[in-house]
Scaffold this active site. Sequence first.
Site, mmCIF file in Angstrom:
data_model
loop_
_atom_site.group_PDB
_atom_site.id
_atom_site.type_symbol
_atom_site.label_atom_id
_atom_site.label_comp_id
_atom_site.label_asym_id
_atom_site.label_seq_id
_atom_site.Cartn_x
_atom_site.Cartn_y
_atom_site.Cartn_z
ATOM 1 N N THR A 34 0.822 -1.222 0.000
ATOM 2 C CA THR A 34 0.000 0.000 0.000
ATOM 3 C C THR A 34 0.846 1.258 0.000
ATOM 4 O OG1 THR A 34 -0.071 0.023 2.406
ATOM 5 C CG2 THR A 34 -1.876 -1.111 1.266
ATOM 6 N N CYS A 38 2.476 2.917 9.517
ATOM 7 C CA CYS A 38 1.598 3.017 10.687
ATOM 8 C C CYS A 38 2.371 2.920 11.987
ATOM 9 C CB CYS A 38 0.593 1.854 10.687
ATOM 10 S SG CYS A 38 -0.743 2.035 9.533
ATOM 11 N N CYS A 42 -1.935 0.931 15.513
ATOM 12 C CA CYS A 42 -2.968 1.351 14.554
ATOM 13 C C CYS A 42 -4.132 0.364 14.523
ATOM 14 C CB CYS A 42 -2.371 1.484 13.154
ATOM 15 S SG CYS A 42 -3.598 2.089 11.965
ATOM 16 N N ARG A 45 -6.828 -2.744 9.701
ATOM 17 C CA ARG A 45 -6.645 -4.184 9.525
ATOM 18 C C ARG A 45 -5.164 -4.517 9.290
ATOM 19 N NH1 ARG A 45 -8.121 -8.269 5.780
ATOM 20 N NH2 ARG A 45 -7.832 -6.834 4.062
ATOM 21 N N CYS A 69 -0.114 6.880 7.500
ATOM 22 C CA CYS A 69 -1.504 6.423 7.582
ATOM 23 C C CYS A 69 -2.368 7.569 8.110
ATOM 24 C CB CYS A 69 -1.552 5.232 8.536
ATOM 25 S SG CYS A 69 -3.187 4.787 9.101
ATOM 26 N N CYS A 72 -3.795 6.457 12.025
ATOM 27 C CA CYS A 72 -2.993 6.531 13.257
ATOM 28 C C CYS A 72 -1.991 7.682 13.242
ATOM 29 C CB CYS A 72 -2.289 5.203 13.518
ATOM 30 S SG CYS A 72 -1.082 4.773 12.259
#
Length: 354
Positions: A34, A38, A42, A45, A69, A72
């Site tokens: 992605t 994080c 966090c 998922r 992210c 978070c």
Amino acid sequence: MKQSIYHTEDARWQAVETRDANADEQFVFGVITTGIFCRPSCRARHPLRQNVRFYQSADAAQAAGFRPCKRCQPDKAPLHQQRVERIRKACAVLDASEQSLTLDALAQEMAISPYHFHRLFKSVTGMTPKAWQTARRNQRLRDALTHGEAVTPALYQAGFGSGSSFYRDADAALGMTAKQFRSGGKQLSLRYAMVDCHVGRCLVAQSPRGICAVLLGDDDAELEAQLAGLFPLAKRRLAQDDFSDILEKVVACIRAPDTRLDLPLDFQGTLFQQQVWEALRAIPSGETISYQALAAKVGKPNAVRAVASACGANRLAIIVPCHRVLRRDGQLSGYRWGVARKAALLQHEAKKET
Ligand SMILES: [Zn+2]
């Protein structure tokens, strides 16, 4: 110290899997599929282990091409700092408000769920929002009465509701009737007794509201003088046998400092002092804290001196464990009841731990 726990990739992955908030300031993780990184805690998922890369800091992750992210916010100030900041704002809102606010209203103002807000408030200030408001209201009342205002208007002004509980609430707040308070506690009556403990003689005093003094000393005359100095206008009566139960409970608590005293306590202090004392009571036996850390704990990191003097103003020796506060370099520094006694108390508690 903490760092060593999250040294290996396995330990770091485990922290991610358990959403370990303690790991938050120790490392971040990026997800190669992605391109996002994080904090360990966090709530998003979890990615597959094979797609995860660990970085020492947000900067390092960003340098490697990852974006923070949105959930978070690993590039923002440490979570704890953000939380303290939020609670500080909530305290300001509470202090500025004349009426008492509901938990829901406050939480909404802070854009955080009531449940979380309550927990966060307590962890930062050592008090619940309700206790904070009550303490603040009580302080307004004490201030007004101290400045010579008449009792009834002072009560209304401080935010005490009208109705049947009006005077009862006020009495509970002051630990005496408002009239007695205005007259300098002249009619307050205390009973007290002395007993031996492992750090010398100990005096325990009780007001109609609860235990109001636990003092340490070498002999009874010195202890009685200490009590007179703290409550100069009160009627002080040496207790008879009917006090032995209370005395026993206090001594048991002194001997085994992990036992929490299940007697009502009569804290008479300013809002700030009460906050510091509550924070002190949260420090477990066998542990110590610096004045700086304690100041941060009550949300006033710059008020180190005020915190030290609140510790010095403690009247409930050991029950409010002001002996667990050390200078930052670990030096004992001062203690109302003597540095030697402080050392002995800490040694006693350290032994208990092993
Ligand atoms: Zn995240």
